[in-house]
Design a protein around this motif. Structure first.
Motif, short mmCIF file in Angstrom:
data_model
loop_
_atom_site.label_atom_id
_atom_site.label_comp_id
_atom_site.label_asym_id
_atom_site.label_seq_id
_atom_site.Cartn_x
_atom_site.Cartn_y
_atom_site.Cartn_z
N GLU A 54 2.67 -49.90 6.60
CA GLU A 54 2.90 -48.51 6.25
C GLU A 54 2.28 -47.58 7.30
N ALA A 55 1.11 -47.97 7.84
CA ALA A 55 0.43 -47.14 8.83
C ALA A 55 1.25 -47.02 10.11
N ALA A 56 1.79 -48.16 10.56
CA ALA A 56 2.55 -48.16 11.81
C ALA A 56 4.04 -47.89 11.59
N LYS A 57 4.46 -47.87 10.29
CA LYS A 57 5.89 -47.73 9.96
C LYS A 57 6.70 -48.80 10.69
N GLN A 58 6.23 -50.02 10.56
CA GLN A 58 6.83 -51.12 11.33
C GLN A 58 7.13 -52.32 10.46
#
Length: 208
Positions: A54-58
């Motif tokens: 979620e943090a890196a949207k990856q």
């Protein structure tokens, strides 16, 4: 059977004929806090991991080798989380439920276990997919309206792994899910809830 401990997921394999566990337990490393799902390879030598940061949207999909601990990336992109990774019996393909990067439509994605971009094989609102024993097609279900217009039920389809128009398997029942086709192509096992939660077996199927 799988369960988690800090930064590890343990997998225990069982012999389907005897019910006996096959030691030792297999361990998969993962980064704590990331949602992920697993799909074990047919030879039980590796596992495919689908995760999302979620943090890196990856989104990341990789293969983890049990004996060496080596991780091999198959896909890293900005797509949403893909779920239910399912390896084909011949080990060549990985099917998942999700969206293409930047896509709006959810459905069955297929990805080569050698890496490369995923393909949308069949749009559907449900993730309940299974491979045919010859690895040539994927079976899945879609929600369809009942003939009387009162609510919905599930209809089973299948589609070639190379792509094409999904074809109905002629099975339409409330809650029909998890199809499992016998290698002879004439017998099908699936679950449904026509009356209660049931296991159904159909024989002499006119499937081609």
């Amino acid at each position: 059977l799988a369960w988690g401990i800090p930064n590890r997921r343990l997998i225990r394999l069982f012999d389907t004929r005897t019910g006996e566990a096959s030691p030792p337990d297999l361990q998969v490393k993962y980064r704590g806090g990331l949602p992920f799902q697993l799909g074990v390879s047919p030879d039980c030598q590796s596992v495919y991991v689908s995760s999302y940061s979620e943090a890196a949207k990856q989104r990341r999909i990789h293969r983890y080798d049990f004996s060496t601990g080596k991780e091999t990336d198959l896909l890293t992109d900005a797509g949403e989380m893909s779920t239910y990774p399912t390896v084909s019996p011949d080990g060549r393909w990985l099917a998942l439920y999700g969206k293409l990067e930047g896509g709006k439509e959810s459905g069955i994605l297929v990805l080569s276990t050698g890496g490369g971009p995923p393909r949308m094989l069949a749009p559907t609102d449900l993730w309940l997919h299974r491979w045919t024993p010859d690895s040539k097609r994927l079976m899945f279900v879609r929600s369809v309206k009942r003939p009387d217009g009162q609510g919905t039920e599930h209809e089973m389809y299948w589609v070639p792994v190379e792509g094409g128009v999904p074809q109905s398997m002629g099975i339409r029942m409330p809650g029909a899910t998890f199809p499992s086709l016998h290698p002879d192509g004439k017998r099908l096992l699936f679950s449904a809830f026509e009356i209660n939660f049931e296991l159904w077996a159909l024989r002499n199927l006119p499937l081609k």
